[in-house]
Write a protein that holds these residues in place. Structure first.
Motif, PDB file in Angstrom:
ATOM      1  N   GLN A 142       0.814  -1.218   0.000  1.00 39.18           N
ATOM      2  CA  GLN A 142       0.000   0.000   0.000  1.00 39.18           C
ATOM      3  C   GLN A 142       0.844   1.264   0.000  1.00 39.18           C
ATOM      4  OE1 GLN A 142      -3.190  -0.350  -0.445  1.00 39.18           O
ATOM      5  NE2 GLN A 142      -3.074  -2.587  -0.247  1.00 39.18           N
ATOM      6  N   ASN A 143       2.182   1.123  -0.051  1.00 42.58           N
ATOM      7  CA  ASN A 143       3.106   2.269  -0.101  1.00 42.58           C
ATOM      8  C   ASN A 143       2.895   3.216   1.082  1.00 42.58           C
ATOM      9  OD1 ASN A 143       2.890   2.510  -3.745  1.00 42.58           O
ATOM     10  ND2 ASN A 143       3.989   1.074  -2.456  1.00 42.58           N
ATOM     11  N   LEU A 144       2.741   2.640   2.282  1.00 37.26           N
ATOM     12  CA  LEU A 144       2.625   3.450   3.483  1.00 37.26           C
ATOM     13  C   LEU A 144       4.013   3.922   3.905  1.00 37.26           C
ATOM     14  CD1 LEU A 144       0.069   1.301   5.519  1.00 37.26           C
ATOM     15  CD2 LEU A 144      -0.391   3.208   3.968  1.00 37.26           C
ATOM     16  N   THR A 145       4.137   5.202   4.158  1.00 41.82           N
ATOM     17  CA  THR A 145       5.447   5.784   4.462  1.00 41.82           C
ATOM     18  C   THR A 145       5.863   5.429   5.882  1.00 41.82           C
ATOM     19  OG1 THR A 145       4.949   7.623   2.983  1.00 41.82           O
ATOM     20  CG2 THR A 145       6.786   7.903   4.517  1.00 41.82           C
ATOM     21  N   ASN A 146       7.055   4.839   5.997  1.00 42.60           N
ATOM     22  CA  ASN A 146       7.623   4.526   7.305  1.00 42.60           C
ATOM     23  C   ASN A 146       9.128   4.383   7.149  1.00 42.60           C
ATOM     24  OD1 ASN A 146       8.443   2.378   9.583  1.00 42.60           O
ATOM     25  ND2 ASN A 146       6.640   3.518  10.248  1.00 42.60           N
ATOM     26  N   GLU A 147       9.872   5.037   8.030  1.00 45.84           N
ATOM     27  CA  GLU A 147      11.330   5.042   7.917  1.00 45.84           C
ATOM     28  C   GLU A 147      11.939   3.692   8.282  1.00 45.84           C
ATOM     29  OE1 GLU A 147      12.835   8.200  10.258  1.00 45.84           O
ATOM     30  OE2 GLU A 147      11.986   9.800   8.993  1.00 45.84           O
ATOM     31  N   LEU A 148      11.330   2.970   9.203  1.00 41.43           N
ATOM     32  CA  LEU A 148      11.911   1.704   9.643  1.00 41.43           C
ATOM     33  C   LEU A 148      11.693   0.588   8.635  1.00 41.43           C
ATOM     34  CD1 LEU A 148      11.044   1.725  13.442  1.00 41.43           C
ATOM     35  CD2 LEU A 148      13.224   2.251  12.347  1.00 41.43           C
ATOM     36  N   TYR A 149      10.672   0.693   7.803  1.00 42.53           N
ATOM     37  CA  TYR A 149      10.436  -0.289   6.750  1.00 42.53           C
ATOM     38  C   TYR A 149      10.059   0.480   5.480  1.00 42.53           C
ATOM     39  CZ  TYR A 149       9.298  -4.760   4.634  1.00 42.53           C
ATOM     40  OH  TYR A 149       9.291  -5.879   3.825  1.00 42.53           O
ATOM     41  N   PRO A 150      11.069   0.950   4.739  1.00 47.21           N
ATOM     42  CA  PRO A 150      10.811   1.868   3.618  1.00 47.21           C
ATOM     43  C   PRO A 150      10.504   1.187   2.290  1.00 47.21           C
ATOM     44  CG  PRO A 150      13.173   1.650   3.948  1.00 47.21           C
ATOM     45  CD  PRO A 150      12.514   0.770   4.988  1.00 47.21           C
ATOM     46  N   TYR A 151      10.276  -0.112   2.289  1.00 47.43           N
ATOM     47  CA  TYR A 151      10.084  -0.831   1.028  1.00 47.43           C
ATOM     48  C   TYR A 151       8.702  -0.551   0.440  1.00 47.43           C
ATOM     49  CZ  TYR A 151      14.221  -3.253   2.622  1.00 47.43           C
ATOM     50  OH  TYR A 151      15.484  -3.535   3.055  1.00 47.43           O
ATOM     51  N   GLN A 152       8.662  -0.461  -0.883  1.00 49.71           N
ATOM     52  CA  GLN A 152       7.423  -0.191  -1.599  1.00 49.71           C
ATOM     53  C   GLN A 152       7.276  -1.162  -2.760  1.00 49.71           C
ATOM     54  OE1 GLN A 152       6.886   3.885  -2.750  1.00 49.71           O
ATOM     55  NE2 GLN A 152       7.638   4.698  -0.793  1.00 49.71           N
TER      56      GLN A 152
END
Length: 756
Positions: A142-152
């Protein structure tokens, strides 16, 4: 009594899936693909059945292992992992049993050990930190922005409007748009699933659901990032502690619910507070009509950079990898030595590189650095061997399949899952786009270091026509899908059965009532395929050089499945061609000169030259189910494996002349042989017509001579200059490398790869 009935119902559904894999009864074939889908839907509607289904699947897997029923191991293992990803309330004992089973499969040959290793890696983290697989999948898809898990991740669904009807395109687009969810809903699912997976029965699911529904976006984002941080920090530890994970999520749970959290543990009524269903949202899918040759490349570039930040240009300067230019950074600079060459004699800080463009950079051209220090770049830096990373079984835990650092400091944070719908003609277009992508990367190394490209294929053939027999036309356009079904039985059962369902969906009127809950069967199967289909099958791409005039440069193109040659009725001009040999009787077809290399089991090169009269020939890169090789009457048969899809299967319709009392007559006979390279030239004043990948849009006329061989890997200028330098150092190594060029292979993902 109710639990035993539920277990019996799930057991019957699992047995139906097993019978579908083991038997070929017509009654089962009519419902192929539905049994697995209905099994997952039963658990999705009632999440409390998940532990029961996990026990049933584990029992069947252990039974298959003891009885050596390997053909059902991978389908059951994929089904089990899909349930574990979405479920909550799975005991640690079930996780441990599943992990132990996967480790025992590591002693089996591929693809069993490959699939088992991938499952074991994910299970190890999920056992220590429950809910990790669900959280990471939703964040990436879902391309949720998060620095600890930045995978898209993103699924690109490509359809050729000239090959697939408008009704099918509209039906698929409506189903995809109806299943899209908002980012707020995805964050609620992540928070709720993580807390329920960690706390189990101590979690007041109903109160948690109501609290998250009433929370604002700012509050929701706060708890979403708090949950992700708690899960990822524990999962990244070398020895993650389940107790520590539980303690951190209890703090978040109490902070979210407040005093109601304590009351819920004491007075919660399990009958009234039944755990609500936490769905696993469908991935973010974009629908594209393939009308432009460069459309795939443009969409991948836009995926890496949004439209607001990217200026599309021919040289793609906007994606310069933060100044990492291969030709500039890999160039070795010669410097004049003015010191003793001993490192201890050098002043402190001499190895520090000045900023680009500074005055120190200009003066550094005549200074000695601290010896020669080799920069450790990967051997395939300039031209990677594959888009999905280096081949191998091991990968870092927590990252999507095929991810890693291809360049120092540049991580593959994006995964593009390109799904094409159509027949063999659509795959021919995909091969062309894939070849152009690889060729473009040799000129500007931009996408490969940051993007993991995964290719998927769902066959959509023309609907059946009752007035015409279908056997003569449709199998010709679905040869690659049939090969994938023979190689991977789970692909045959799950993906190859979608075509009739897609046409039925296109015939149904659109449902405008948004209040009704509809289970999208086709979208669910597509989602299951792109999530669990991680094992690629590699297909050789072939290049063809076509000469309309032997004195000019040829026209080049590629094909993936088939090259068909026909003899034109019109004759070529006599200028520049030798006259027809005296004594050759005019007959059907044309006199052809063929030179090819035999495909031998020993892989030893052996060239064969044949002159014959033929009415046409077909070069197929996909073998049939039962390929018989006859060879020419004067040539011995050629031995090659039946499932070998790395060589061409050539069928020549030869004209045989015979004499009898009525005079001379002509008959035809089909000769077949296998080869990897072939050259054919017309010896008469007749031209050839070539058709690539069964596509009428890719037809070449007025061809005198053509050459077919494996398409080589595209090479950059830097590689060619490096090759020239190596030729001065070692001519022998160069000759060996030239004799065996690396071929370009296109991967198509399946569930297990090739099952022998």
């Amino acid at each position: 009594m109710e639990s035993s009935d539920a277990e019996l119902d799930l057991q019957r559904s699992v047995q139906a899936v097993l019978r579908e894999l083991s038997a070929q009864a017509p009654a089962l074939q009519s419902n192929q693909g539905m049994w697995r889908w209905s099994l997952h839907k039963k658990v999705e509607r009632d999440p409390g059945k998940s532990p029961v289904l996990v026990r049933i699947l584990l029992r069947e897997l252990e039974k298959a292992e003891s009885e050596d029923l390997r053909h059902i191991i991978i389908p059951l293992l994929h089904t089990l992992m899909y349930v574990l990803t979405k479920a909550t309330g799975i005991t640690e004992e079930l996780y441990q049993r599943t992990y132990a089973f996967c480790t025992r499969l590591l002693t089996l040959p591929t693809p069993y050990c490959t699939v088992a290793l991938d499952c074991a890696i994910r299970l190890k983290t999920e056992t220590a930190v429950p809910g990790t697989l669900y959280q990471r999948m939703v964040i990436a898809e879902q391309n949720l922005t998060n620095e600890l898990y930045p995978y898209q991740e993103r699924v690109f669904l490509f359809v050729d409007p000239e090959l697939v009807s408008a009704s099918v395109c509209s039906a698929l687009l409506l189903e995809i748009e109806a299943a899209q969810v908002t980012p707020e809903a995805c964050m609620r699912h992540v928070v709720s699933h993580a807390l329920q997976a960690a706390l189990g029965e101590a979690c007041h699911a109903g109160a948690l659901h109501r609290k998250l529904q009433a929370s604002s976006r700012r509050v929701l984002e706060h708890y979403f990032h708090a949950v992700v941080a708690a899960v990822e920090q524990i999962a990244s530890e070398a020895s993650p502690s389940r107790a520590g994970h539980l303690e951190r999520l209890e703090e978040i749970y109490c902070s979210l619910l407040g005093p109601a959290a304590t009351r819920g543990r004491c007075s919660g009524d399990p009958l009234q507070d039944r755990p609500p269903n936490i769905p696993l949202p469908s991935p973010y899918i974009t629908f594209h009509l393939w009308t432009d040759q460069e459309q795939l490349w443009k969409e991948l570039v836009l995926f890496l950079r949004p439209r607001s930040q990217l200026r599309l240009s021919a040289d793609l300067e906007a994606l310069d990898l933060q100044g990492l230019g291969p030709d500039r950074d890999l160039a070795r600079v010669s410097m004049l030595s003015t010191d003793s060459g001993i490192e201890r004699d050098l002043p402190v800080g001499v190895d520090e590189f000045p900023a680009p463009g500074s005055p120190e950079t200009e003066r550094a051209g005549l200074q000695r650095k601290g010896g020669i220090k080799k920069r450790m770049w990967p051997p395939d830096f300039l031209i990677p061997s594959s888009w999905d990373g280096p081949l191998g079984l091991h990968r870092k835990t927590g990252r999507p399949s095929g991810d890693g650092e291809l360049l120092p400091g540049v991580s593959r944070l994006h995964t593009a899952r390109v799904l094409v719908l159509g027949d063999d003609r659509m795959l021919g277009r995909l091969a062309q786009a894939y070849h152009r992508l690889r060729k473009r990367e040799t000129q500007k190394f931009c996408l490969t270091p940051r993007l993991s490209l995964q290719l998927y294929y769902i066959p959509v053939l023309a609907p059946e026509v009752t007035a015409e027999p279908l056997a003569s036309r449709q199998p010709e356009l679905g040869e690659l899908a049939a090969f994938l079904g023979r190689a991977d039985p789970w692909y045959e059962s799950t993906v190859n059965t979608l075509c009739p369902a897609i046409h039925k969906l296109a015939q149904m009127p659109p449902c405008l009532d948004t209040s009704r809950t509809v289970d999208p069967f086709i979208l669910d199967v597509i989602t299951y395929y792109v999530r669990m289909g991680t094992q690629p099958i590699y297909f050789q791409i072939y290049t063809v050089k076509m000469f309309s005039d032997l004195s000019r440069d040829p026209t080049e193109d590629i094909f993936l499945t088939e090259l068909k040659v026909k003899i034109q009725d019109s004759k070529i001009p006599k200028e520049g061609f030798s006259p027809r040999r005296r004594g050759v009787t005019e007959g059907p077809g044309a006199e052809l000169s063929m030179c090819y290399q035999k495909a031998l089991l020993s892989h030893r090169p052996r060239e064969v030259t044949v002159n014959l009269r033929a009415t046409g020939l077909v070069l197929k890169a996909i073998p049939a189910s039962e390929t018989e090789v006859s060879g020419f009457p004067h040539c011995p048969p050629i031995a090659a494996p039946v499932m070998d899809h790395t060589c061409l299967n050539v069928s020549v319709t030869e004209v045989v002349k015979s004499s009898n009392l009525a005079g001379k007559s002509f008959s035809t006979v089909t000769n077949t042989f296998r080869t990897s390279n072939i050259q054919i030239q017309s010896q008469e004043q007749k031209l050839l017509t070539l058709s690539l990948d069964k596509d009428s849009r890719r037809t070449f006329r007025d061809v005198v001579r053509f050459e077919v061989g494996p398409c080589p890997e595209p090479r950059s200028r830097a590689q060619k200059s490096k090759t020239s330098w190596l030729s001065l150092q070692g001519q022998k190594e160069m000759e060996m490398a030239k004799a065996k060029p690396k071929s370009l292979l296109m991967p198509i993902n399946t569930f297990s790869g090739i099952v022998q």
